[in-house]
Structures are given as structure tokens and as C-alpha cells.
Design an enzyme around this catalytic site. Structure first.
Site, PDB file in Angstrom:
ATOM      1  NE  ARG A   1     111.638  16.767   5.196  1.00 53.52           N
ATOM      2  CZ  ARG A   1     110.945  15.626   5.036  1.00 53.52           C
ATOM      3  NH1 ARG A   1     109.978  15.551   4.138  1.00 53.52           N
ATOM      4  NH2 ARG A   1     111.237  14.570   5.763  1.00 53.52           N
TER       5      ARG A   1
ATOM      6  CG  ASP B   1     112.063  36.092  -9.690  1.00 53.09           C
ATOM      7  OD1 ASP B   1     111.662  36.942  -8.849  1.00 53.09           O
ATOM      8  OD2 ASP B   1     113.175  35.548  -9.613  1.00 53.09           O
TER       9      ASP B   1
ATOM     10  CE  LYS C   1     117.885  38.847  -3.115  1.00 56.09           C
ATOM     11  NZ  LYS C   1     117.810  38.396  -4.481  1.00 56.09           N
TER      12      LYS C   1
HETATM   13  C1  PLP Z   1     117.974  37.160  -5.154  1.00 62.62           C
HETATM   14  C2  PLP Z   1     117.109  36.736  -6.260  1.00 62.62           C
HETATM   15  C3  PLP Z   1     116.775  35.379  -6.450  1.00 62.62           C
HETATM   16  C4  PLP Z   1     117.348  34.276  -5.583  1.00 62.62           C
HETATM   17  O1  PLP Z   1     116.939  34.400  -4.266  1.00 62.62           O
HETATM   18  P1  PLP Z   1     117.772  33.810  -3.014  1.00 62.62           P
HETATM   19  O2  PLP Z   1     116.870  34.109  -1.878  1.00 62.62           O
HETATM   20  O3  PLP Z   1     119.075  34.525  -2.976  1.00 62.62           O
HETATM   21  O4  PLP Z   1     117.948  32.343  -3.267  1.00 62.62           O
HETATM   22  C5  PLP Z   1     115.913  35.066  -7.471  1.00 62.62           C
HETATM   23  N1  PLP Z   1     115.418  36.009  -8.290  1.00 62.62           N
HETATM   24  C6  PLP Z   1     115.727  37.304  -8.154  1.00 62.62           C
HETATM   25  C7  PLP Z   1     115.138  38.293  -9.087  1.00 62.62           C
HETATM   26  C8  PLP Z   1     116.581  37.720  -7.144  1.00 62.62           C
HETATM   27  O5  PLP Z   1     116.892  39.016  -7.019  1.00 62.62           O
END
Ligand code: PLP
Length: 401
Positions: free
Chosen positions: A59, A184, A209
Site C-alpha cells: 500500500r 483531468d 481509458k
Molecule cells: C472514466 C473517467 C474518470 C473516472 O475514471 P475511473 O477509472 O472510471 O474511476 C474520470 N475522468 C474522466 C474524464 C473519465 O473519462
């Protein structure tokens, strides 16, 4: 990793984060262990005091995870990175580390749904206040900023209409107000956009993604610029516990090697598909950063080197036309998520946002004929043939809308 410094980006994708390991493997071994044995009591003391380099407990730190983190930090041009169990674990760990009660956040209206809900319903319990604005209009950010604003948080491009925020302008506004600017970068990946170059203080990703790219891992990452932020973030992550595990780190690190060529193909395919859709009689409008019709096309050119794989478009025939297309797409898989090698298609009004009801969808900008495509790396002819076949099934009377 200093020998990678002068490499081109695609070479870095292949070589970043790789260290020397016992027996000389060319990829990091999967250290599938929860804990690490100390050489002696004194060694344990030294590790806990931070006086010796080494590992204690997964962790806190693990060599497989560390290798992937170093690779992504290098690709983003950051100092270090923190691998998390999901994109949402990364986002929530970041907010909890940086905010305290009485603070205020300015956030994109078009931010990922669960991020908005996190601010709205969870962090608000701790008296953290948020304002949601169209961050693609810089003046809107300025109007929303208050003396207690600690974070300006954006995604660019962002759902549902692939909105583009001017990163440099948003960073300047944040810093003028002594707030942090956080991006993000999930939709672009470091292959196409490096928010640190435009003044971001922290960059986050859902590695689920494009970074992993194969739709077989849920994971996230926080990339920071200096040791002070890193150690603050690491302590909170260790306490909240949302760390990635060694096996998923290995898979993400493997996915990274093809990031550059995957993104290239995502961009090429998406450009051709966006142009095809823009000329299709059933389609009202298309939003793709590579189309001159995108309202922030010029800003996009300034800050990303490719336009990505995400397209949204509106069908003239509304809800029913959307359902027809979903039921007739074959190659394009009907699923949420994005950024994998396979093309995914989604109709928010009949899927992710169905239970909201039409009125609520309307105010959230989710129109009835909105379709979202995550364009994969298949041969573009096959994707267009599949879309053509599905669009052809829309009854004539619904084509005009
Ligand atoms: C999918 C996504 C998230 C969240 O990610 P997870 O891995 O599903 O928790 C955050 N921001 C964007 C832009 C996303 O497409």
C-alpha cells in the site's frame, strides 16, 4: 531514468520506467506481494525512518507500481506520480489532500459525472463548496472565483459535447487567485496534450481509458510537479488506501508502450469519421476538436498536438433515432467507457442518463439524439461501414427531425 531524457515521445513510451531487475528481464516483474521482508531489525528501523531505500508494504510502495508511476510521470513531464485503484480514487485522493472545510472549488460544468457528484454530495458534507461553470468561456471562470477558491478543476476536451477549455488562460486565472489549477487529461493522454506546459499544478488520469488502452483495467493516476506535493499526496493515498495493485500496474505499463501509435490511429480514424458524420443527412451536428466547426477549434490547436478519439454528434431524429442506431451497430460495441482499441458507441438519453428524465437531461445539455463515439484503432473503413449501416436503419420520417 535519466538516459531517456533526450528520447522522442514514442521512444519514451517504450522505455520509460524500466529499471534493472534481478535476472535481467526487459520488463518489470510483477511483484505480487503484499509485504517485504527486512534484512534485520535495524534495516526495518531505517526503512521506517526513511533513511534507507526500499520497500515495506505494497500500500505504501511496490516496485511494479513504482515502475509504471515513473513511466507516466516521465511521459507527462511531471516529477512523480501516484498510481490509484481507479480514476475516481485519484480524483478523490487529490481533493481530500488539498482541501479543508470552508474552501471553494471552481469546476467545469461538463466534468465527468462522478467527479461532479463527489464535489456536490460528498465533499459538500465537509463544508467544501463548488461552483460549476462553462470553463470553455474564460470569463465564466473569473466570475466564479471567490477569495476562498483553492482549486480550479477542468477536463479538456470534456463530455458531453467535447468542450475545450483554454488551459493557459485558466491556469493564469487560478494563479492570480492563489488557487491550484488541476487538469483531468484522460481524453487526450500525454501523447497529445501536456497540461503542465500550460501551467497545470497537478495532472490526473483515469488510466482505465487511453493510457491502458485495452479495456481490461480500472485504474487512475495523480501526477505532481514537486517533492512537497508528492509527499503530501502519498501520505493521504496511504491513509485513504485507494492504491493500484501490482498486476494492474503491469498491464497499464504494457499498454503504455503502444500509447503513441494507438493515439495516432485514434486521431486519424476519428478525423475521418467526424468528417463523414458532418456530411451525413441524418446528423444535425458533430463535435470533434479536429473540425473547423468546433467553437474552440483554434484553442485546441494551441494546446493539443492531435484531436483525440472522442466524437459526439446529434441525430436529427432524436431519442428514437438514437435507439435505432444503437440496435443496429455491430462492430461499434454498445458500451460506456472509452479509450480502448475497440470502437464504443453510446446513447446517453437511452443509456447512462435514461433515469434522469428528459427535463433533467435537457438542463445538463444531454440532448435526445446525442450519440458518443470512442473511436478505436480498427480499419476506418470498417467503422464507417458499420455506422453507415446503422444510420441507414433510421426511418425516413425521423431523418428530418
Ligand atoms: C472514466 C473517467 C474518470 C473516472 O475514471 P475511473 O477509472 O472510471 O474511476 C474520470 N475522468 C474522466 C474524464 C473519465 O473519462
Amino acid at each position: 531514468m535519466s538516459h531517456n531524457k533526450n528520447l522522442q515521445f514514442d521512444s519514451k513510451c517504450v522505455h520509460s520506467g524500466i529499471n534493472d531487475y534481478e535476472f535481467g528481464p526487459v520488463v518489470p516483474p510483477i511483484y505480487q506481494t503484499s509485504t517485504f521482508k527486512f534484512e534485520s531489525a535495524e534495516h526495518g528501523v531505517a526503512l521506517f525512518k526513511g533513511e534507507a531505500e526500499g520497500y515495506i508494504y505494497t500500500r505504501m510502495k511496490n516496485p511494479t507500481i513504482e515502475a509504471m508511476e515513473n513511466a507516466i510521470a516521465e511521459l507527462e513531464g511531471g516529477y512523480k506520480a501516484l498510481g490509484c485503484a481507479s480514476g475516481m480514487a485519484a480524483i478523490s485522493t487529490m481533493f481530500v489532500t488539498l482541501l479543508q472545510s470552508g474552501d471553494h472549488v471552481v469546476c467545469s460544468k461538463s466534468v465527468y459525472g462522478p467527479t461532479m457528484t463527489l464535489l456536490h454530495t460528498v465533499l459538500s458534507k465537509f463544508k467544501i463548496e463548488s461552483t460549476f461553470v462553462d470553463t470553455d468561456i474564460a470569463e465564466e471562470i473569473e466570475r466564479a472565483v471567490k477569495p476562498n477558491t483553492k482549486i480550479i478543476y477542468v477536463e479538456s476536451p470534456a463530455n458531453p459535447v467535447i468542450a475545450i477549455t483554454d488551459l493557459e488562460a485558466a491556469a493564469k486565472l487560478a494563479h492570480k487567485n492563489k488557487a491550484l489549477f488541476i487538469v483531468d487529461n484522460t481524453f487526450m493522454s500525454p501523447a497529445l496534450q501536456n497540461p503542465f506546459m500550460f501551467g497545470a499544478d497537478i495532472v490526473l488520469h483515469s488510466m482505465t481509458k487511453f493510457l491502458n488502452g485495452h479495456a481490461d483495467v480500472v485504474a487512475g493516476i495523480i501526477v505532481v510537479k514537486d517533492e512537497e506535493m508528492y509527499s503530501k499526496m502519498r501520505k493521504t493515498l496511504n491513509q485513504l488506501g485507494g492504491v493500484i495493485d501490482p498486476f494492474n500496474s503491469f498491464l497499464v505499463h504494457r499498454g503504455l508502450k503502444t500509447l503513441s501509435i494507438r493515439m495516432q490511429r485514434h486521431c486519424e480514424n476519428a478525423q475521418l469519421i467526424a468528417e463523414y458524420l458532418e456530411n451525413h443527412p441524418t446528423v444535425k451536428w458533430v463535435r470533434y476538436p479536429g473540425l473547423k466547426s468546433h467553437p474552440n477549434y483554434q484553442i485546441g490547436l494551441k494546446q493539443h498536438s492531435g484531436h483525440g478519439g472522442m466524437i459526439s454528434f446529434e441525430l436529427k431524429g432524436g431519442f428514437n433515432a438514437g435507439e435505432t442506431v444503437m440496435n443496429n451497430a455491430k462492430l461499434c460495441k454498445l458500451a460506456v467507457s472509452l479509450g480502448g482499441v475497440e470502437t464504443l458507441i453510446q446513447h446517453p438519453a437511452s443509456m447512462t442518463h435514461l433515469t434522469m428524465g428528459e427535463e433533467a437531461r435537457k438542463s445538463a445539455g444531454i440532448t435526445e439524439g446525442l450519440v458518443r463515439l470512442s473511436v478505436g484503432i480498427e480499419n476506418v473503413k470498417d467503422i464507417i461501414d458499420d455506422l453507415e449501416n446503422a444510420l441507414k436503419k433510421i426511418p425516413e420520417k425521423e431523418m428530418v427531425g
